[in-house]
Motif scaffolding. Structure first.
Motif, PDB file in Angstrom:
ATOM      1  N   GLU A 115      57.638  11.430  62.325  1.00 25.99           N
ATOM      2  CA  GLU A 115      58.411  10.281  61.902  1.00 25.99           C
ATOM      3  C   GLU A 115      57.767   8.766  62.218  1.00 25.99           C
ATOM      4  OE1 GLU A 115      62.840   8.258  61.341  1.00 25.99           O
ATOM      5  OE2 GLU A 115      62.686  10.642  62.199  1.00 25.99           O
ATOM      6  N   HIS A 116      57.185   7.571  61.101  1.00 21.95           N
ATOM      7  CA  HIS A 116      57.011   7.004  61.522  1.00 21.95           C
ATOM      8  C   HIS A 116      58.153   5.759  62.674  1.00 21.95           C
ATOM      9  CE1 HIS A 116      54.582   2.971  62.483  1.00 21.95           C
ATOM     10  NE2 HIS A 116      56.030   2.209  61.490  1.00 21.95           N
ATOM     11  N   GLU A 117      57.624   5.734  63.693  1.00 21.55           N
ATOM     12  CA  GLU A 117      58.598   5.128  64.477  1.00 21.55           C
ATOM     13  C   GLU A 117      58.387   3.455  64.768  1.00 21.55           C
ATOM     14  OE1 GLU A 117      59.416   7.278  68.274  1.00 21.55           O
ATOM     15  OE2 GLU A 117      61.116   8.062  66.433  1.00 21.55           O
ATOM     16  N   GLU A 147      57.994  17.491  61.304  1.00 19.00           N
ATOM     17  CA  GLU A 147      57.936  16.202  60.275  1.00 19.00           C
ATOM     18  C   GLU A 147      57.394  15.045  61.353  1.00 19.00           C
ATOM     19  OE1 GLU A 147      59.914  15.591  57.149  1.00 19.00           O
ATOM     20  OE2 GLU A 147      60.621  18.229  56.522  1.00 19.00           O
ATOM     21  N   MET A 155      59.479  12.813  54.335  1.00 20.00           N
ATOM     22  CA  MET A 155      61.005  11.642  54.198  1.00 20.00           C
ATOM     23  C   MET A 155      62.134  12.654  54.698  1.00 20.00           C
ATOM     24  SD  MET A 155      63.001   9.433  51.961  1.00 20.00           S
ATOM     25  CE  MET A 155      61.035   8.273  51.576  1.00 20.00           C
ATOM     26  N   ALA A 156      62.520  11.661  56.057  1.00 21.37           N
ATOM     27  CA  ALA A 156      64.017  12.146  56.585  1.00 21.37           C
ATOM     28  C   ALA A 156      65.220  12.297  55.645  1.00 21.37           C
ATOM     29  CB  ALA A 156      63.780  11.250  57.458  1.00 21.37           C
ATOM     30  N   GLU A 195      63.304  19.945  60.606  1.00 24.51           N
ATOM     31  CA  GLU A 195      62.970  18.660  60.057  1.00 24.51           C
ATOM     32  C   GLU A 195      62.532  17.329  61.365  1.00 24.51           C
ATOM     33  OE1 GLU A 195      64.544  14.113  59.602  1.00 24.51           O
ATOM     34  OE2 GLU A 195      65.528  16.417  57.840  1.00 24.51           O
ATOM     35  N   LEU A 196      62.835  17.792  62.781  1.00 28.60           N
ATOM     36  CA  LEU A 196      62.361  16.419  63.908  1.00 28.60           C
ATOM     37  C   LEU A 196      60.903  17.650  64.690  1.00 28.60           C
ATOM     38  CD1 LEU A 196      65.579  15.594  65.261  1.00 28.60           C
ATOM     39  CD2 LEU A 196      64.171  14.631  64.271  1.00 28.60           C
TER      40      LEU A 196
END
Length: 205
Positions: A101-103, A99, A1-2, A95-96
């Motif tokens: 990330e759902h956008e 991982e 999780m961000a 992190e970016l």
């Protein structure tokens, strides 16, 4: 999780990255964003840049180093990266990069509701999108070719290669989608559910 960042605007990441090289005042930060083409991926204007700089200062990620006085220009405050800012930059970047990330892209919203459109209209609109995608791909290809010819290392253009790959993938997807919308079985199913005369039929354009 961000992670929840003290300053979560992507522009803040660009500022921290720029200050990793050397201290700068906001005007210089903006100029370099344009020179390196980062403004194509990170939205900003003068007001938002100064706002982010102030947020980073309050968070302790950057600090005022000096104020430059020039008779021909207003005073300019030069900012430097702090140790806390350096740690934030690398933590955020790691992190970016690592991982997914759902956008929630706007086109994804449209696709989730595509069935409300009459199939012929949907095909027409998607055809318009294909033309726009082709134009955008051509512009990116031309811009990156020019930048490479001027000696810019490929790693500074990798985000443009990524954009181009996404456009090419979207183009293939849209082309396949158009074929599906033209299929007789879909046309029959749509007509039964949402065709003319049903309570959900679309108004005329």
């Amino acid at each position: 999780m961000a992670k929840r960042r003290a300053v979560g605007n992507p522009l803040a990441l660009a500022v921290l990255s720029g200050l990793l090289l050397e201290p700068m005042h906001p005007y210089e930060m903006g100029r370099r964003l344009k020179e390196t083409g980062k403004d194509r991926n990170i939205k900003y204007n003068r007001g938002s840049l100064y706002m982010v700089v102030e947020q980073l200062r309050k968070a302790g990620f950057i600090a005022e180093q000096e104020t430059v006085r020039d008779t021909a220009r207003p005073e300019r405050t030069v900012y430097a990266l702090t140790e806390g800012g350096r740690a934030e930059l690398y933590d955020w970047m790691r992190e970016l990069v690592a991982e997914p990330e759902h956008e929630y892209p706007r086109f994804g919203v449209a696709l989730s509701l595509l069935g409300v459109l009459e199939p012929g209209e949907a095909v027409e609109l998607l055809g318009t999108r294909l033309v726009a995608l082709d134009r955008e791909a051509a512009e990116i290809t031309a811009d990156t070719a020019q930048a490479k010819a001027q000696g810019l290392p490929w790693v500074f253009l990798v985000e443009e290669d990524y954009r181009l790959a996404l456009i090419e993938a979207e183009r293939r997807f849209v082309s396949t989608l158009i074929d599906g919308l033209k299929a007789p079985e879909y046309l029959r199913a749509w007509q039964e559910a949402l065709g003319e005369g049903t309570p959900w039929s679309a108004p005329e354009r």
